[in-house]
Design a protein around this motif. Structure first.
Motif, mmCIF file in Angstrom:
data_model
loop_
_atom_site.group_PDB
_atom_site.id
_atom_site.type_symbol
_atom_site.label_atom_id
_atom_site.label_comp_id
_atom_site.label_asym_id
_atom_site.label_seq_id
_atom_site.Cartn_x
_atom_site.Cartn_y
_atom_site.Cartn_z
ATOM 1 N N CYS A 197 -24.138 31.641 -10.400
ATOM 2 C CA CYS A 197 -23.429 30.644 -9.455
ATOM 3 C C CYS A 197 -22.746 31.697 -8.372
ATOM 4 C CB CYS A 197 -22.350 29.787 -10.201
ATOM 5 S SG CYS A 197 -23.392 28.711 -11.073
ATOM 6 N N SER A 249 -23.436 31.472 -4.576
ATOM 7 C CA SER A 249 -22.363 31.195 -3.472
ATOM 8 C C SER A 249 -22.298 32.108 -2.396
ATOM 9 C CB SER A 249 -21.301 30.867 -3.932
ATOM 10 O OG SER A 249 -20.648 32.420 -4.787
ATOM 11 N N ASP A 278 -20.554 22.864 -5.158
ATOM 12 C CA ASP A 278 -21.251 23.003 -3.660
ATOM 13 C C ASP A 278 -22.779 22.873 -3.393
ATOM 14 O OD1 ASP A 278 -18.578 23.936 -2.938
ATOM 15 O OD2 ASP A 278 -19.112 25.881 -2.824
#
Length: 410
Positions: free
Chosen positions: A303, A307, A352
């Protein structure tokens, strides 16, 4: 925001007290007695009698006077958060989290303990120790603690308070967790599925309308769902609502232990996402899927890389979002809710990407897309939603009015 209405029939005092207390709790600045009459539909005399009792019990307090038009100033009544407390404990296969909440739902203390040994006896001992620790650290009078809520993966035998063979908890066969923790802590204990507890915690915040509905999708070591309708969490006849692990979302996906291919359990979980990333060459080797700590570390790293904009990890999470969209579409088509809320320990890492992609993906699949777009939101409770929700289960049982409370027993 709509509030529950009381009843002026006799023998309904406990229900009406809950109605009034909930109305005050949900208000931002407190309510006067006149406003309580308007909000609850109760008579002025009933409101006066009940608020006097709540004041005597120090559950509410007078918080100043306001002048609103002619007549006497109105006395504002507000909740006393420190009048009652509850402890919530969440058992995830990788970590035990305990929180102490006051009656407003604010977290007063928190403790987290990593688990490597899943022996039921030692886990129960660790839980009881965490309960004692958050109470002791807060210096709260233990007599003000209404009880302990424990959120665990299902399935459960709610009547007996036992945990029955959860897929991620090896060796947990009919473990009498409620009785063991109650004996060790000396407090009343309520056992709840982690998904249901999380939904109760989300509803307790007062963010959503008291008469609204939403499906809560829980993103933890496993994936689960819960339903809130008319302000109440739906538990099902055996209190095991939300076992969605064997819904097929990718017919060409990996084989599941149930014999099907592409179930939620082998496609949507962090472990499944990591295994897919490993097969796609995003990591130089494969971690042991039974080592939950190693899986979590690798998932977090994946993750983080996404990002930072690394194409491979971004694509891996986009595939995961597409699979989750299939699941959410099935749930919303069947349950016909106002909105979807996502949360759980892994939500922060995924939010997100998921919030960017899921609304359009779900809308495209929705059976009611010609009528509406279903809002998709993230939890406001945070990563500890399971533990916070478990404590809210206790507060909810004590404070929230339900129509079932009006049924008369033989």
């Amino acid at each position: 925001m709509p509030m529950r209405r009381g009843t002026n029939l006799p023998r309904m005092g406990d229900f009406n007290q809950s109605v009034i207390l909930e109305a005050i709790r949900r208000s931002v600045d407190g309510l006067s007695r006149i406003e309580l009459v308007e909000a609850t539909g109760l008579s002025a005399q009933t409101v006066t009698n009940i608020t006097r009792r709540l004041l005597d019990d120090r559950l509410i307090a007078e918080a100043g006077r306001t002048i609103n038009g002619p007549g006497k100033p109105r006395i504002t009544l507000r909740l006393v958060p420190e009048s009652r407390f509850a402890v919530g404990v969440h058992l995830d296969p990788a970590v035990i989290t305990a929180v102490l909440l006051d009656m407003s739902g604010a977290v007063r203390r928190r403790r987290s303990v990593r688990t490597s040994d899943m022996d039921p006896g030692r886990i129960a001992e660790t839980m009881a120790g965490a309960v004692d620790a958050v109470i002791a650290d807060s210096a709260v009078d233990r007599r003000l603690v209404s009880g302990v809520g424990i959120a665990v993966p299902g399935p459960l035998d709610a009547e007996r308070g036992t945990v029955i063979d959860p897929p991620k908890l090896q060796g947990w066969h009919r473990v009498p967790l409620r009785a063991v923790v109650a004996e060790a802590s000396g407090l009343e204990v309520m056992l709840e599925k982690d998904t249901v507890a999380a939904a109760v915690g989300e509803q307790w915040t007062g963010r959503w309308a008291a008469d609204g509905s939403f499906v809560f999708v829980y993103l933890g070591t496993g994936i689960g769902a819960a339903l809130v309708r008319d302000g109440d969490a739906i538990r099902g006849s055996s209190r095991n609502f939300g076992e969605i692990g064997h819904i097929v979302v990718d017919p060409g996906g990996p084989e599941c232990a149930c014999g099907l291919r592409g179930c939620v359990d082998v496609v949507c979980t962090p472990q499944a996402i990591v295994e897919r990333a490993e097969r796609d060459g995003l990591f130089p080797d494969a971690v042991d899927p039974g080592d939950l700590g190693a899986v979590e570390e690798r998932f977090t790293r994946l993750c983080d890389r996404a990002s930072e904009g690394e194409p491979g990890p971004v694509a891996a999470l986009e595939v995961a979002a597409a699979h989750l969209a299939v699941l959410i579409s099935v749930l919303t088509d069947v349950l016909d809710v106002d909105r979807v809320v996502l949360g759980g320990p892994y939500w922060v890492a995924l939010c997100d990407v998921y919030l960017r992609l899921l609304p359009e993906m779900v809308h495209h699949r929705s059976a009611t897309r010609a009528l509406r777009s279903i809002p998709i939101d993230g939890t406001v409770v945070g990563a500890d939603v399971g533990a916070v929700g478990a404590a809210c289960v206790v507060l909810d049982a004590v404070l929230t009015p339900r129509a079932s409370d009006l049924y008369l027993s033989d």
